[in-house]
Structures are given as structure tokens and as C-alpha cells.
Design an enzyme around this catalytic site. Structure first.
Site, PDB file in Angstrom:
ATOM      1  N   GLY A  11     -14.039   3.063   3.492  1.00  0.00           N
ATOM      2  CA  GLY A  11     -13.760   3.513   2.125  1.00  0.00           C
ATOM      3  C   GLY A  11     -12.872   4.740   2.116  1.00  0.00           C
ATOM      4  O   GLY A  11     -11.854   4.779   2.776  1.00  0.00           O
ATOM      5  N   ASP A  42      -6.554  -3.378   1.404  1.00  0.00           N
ATOM      6  CA  ASP A  42      -5.395  -4.268   1.589  1.00  0.00           C
ATOM      7  C   ASP A  42      -4.095  -3.469   1.584  1.00  0.00           C
ATOM      8  O   ASP A  42      -3.190  -3.734   2.385  1.00  0.00           O
ATOM      9  CB  ASP A  42      -5.356  -5.331   0.496  1.00  0.00           C
ATOM     10  CG  ASP A  42      -6.491  -6.336   0.614  1.00  0.00           C
ATOM     11  OD1 ASP A  42      -6.997  -6.534   1.732  1.00  0.00           O
ATOM     12  OD2 ASP A  42      -6.878  -6.912  -0.418  1.00  0.00           O
TER      13      ASP A  42
END
Length: 103
Positions: A11, A42
Site C-alpha cells: 500500500g 498497477d
């Protein structure tokens, strides 16, 4: 294909990169106002691949990917308003690279 490159992300926390020769470093994301984290990973991966495709060293490619992924969190939706190359380049100096784990 990667020649042994390993990247681990968590994260908004620092990412660990291990290069082909076994050397490692950590990349810490810049502070941004997060609206939606969808697609940040991504965008990070695409940024790293872009840098490697351009022939950059892994450290530069990971930093560029970290900037791209961080900027991708500013708007809702994974691809609503992806960051521009100019925005990524302007954010790049705020990505922290370290040979020891931050924190």
C-alpha cells in the site's frame, strides 16, 4: 524476463526492491492527498516497467513507478485521470530511496 528483480509493495508503505545482483533498497512514496487507492499498484508497476523499458537503472525505475502510483490516488477510479509524465517527473524528487528499511 526480469533477470531476477523482486519488488514487494504494501500500500502506501515503503516498497522493497531487490536487484539482479542481490543488492536491495527501499523506496518511500511521497505524501499526497489520497482519494482512492484503486489502481495505484498497477500505476506503480507500469511506471517501473516504463523505466526499465527506457533502460533506466532499477532505482530510477522504481522511484518513477512510486511517483506514478502515488499520484494515481488523487482521483476516484483506477484510470479516470492518470498522472502525466510531467506530473510524475515533478513528484520524483519527493520519493525517498534508502538502503535500510525506513521507520
Amino acid at each position: 524476463i526480469s533477470g531476477g528483480i523482486v519488488l514487494t509493495t504494501d500500500g502506501g508503505n515503503p516498497a522493497l526492491a531487490i536487484d539482479r545482483d542481490g543488492s536491495e533498497f527501499w523506496a518511500s512514496p511521497p505524501q499526497v492527498k489520497v482519494l482512492d487507492a484503486t489502481g495505484a499498484g498497477d500505476a506503480f508497476k507500469a511506471g517501473v516497467m516504463y523505466g526499465l523499458w527506457k533502460g533506466w537503472k532499477l532505482q530510477q525505475a522504481v522511484a518513477w513507478g512510486m511517483a506514478a502510483g502515488s499520484l494515481n490516488t488523487r482521483t476516484a477510479g483506477a484510470t479516470s485521470f492518470p498522472p502525466t509524465i510531467t506530473e510524475v517527473n515533478e513528484t520524483l524528487p519527493r520519493v525517498q530511496i534508502s538502503t535500510s528499511r525506513p521507520g
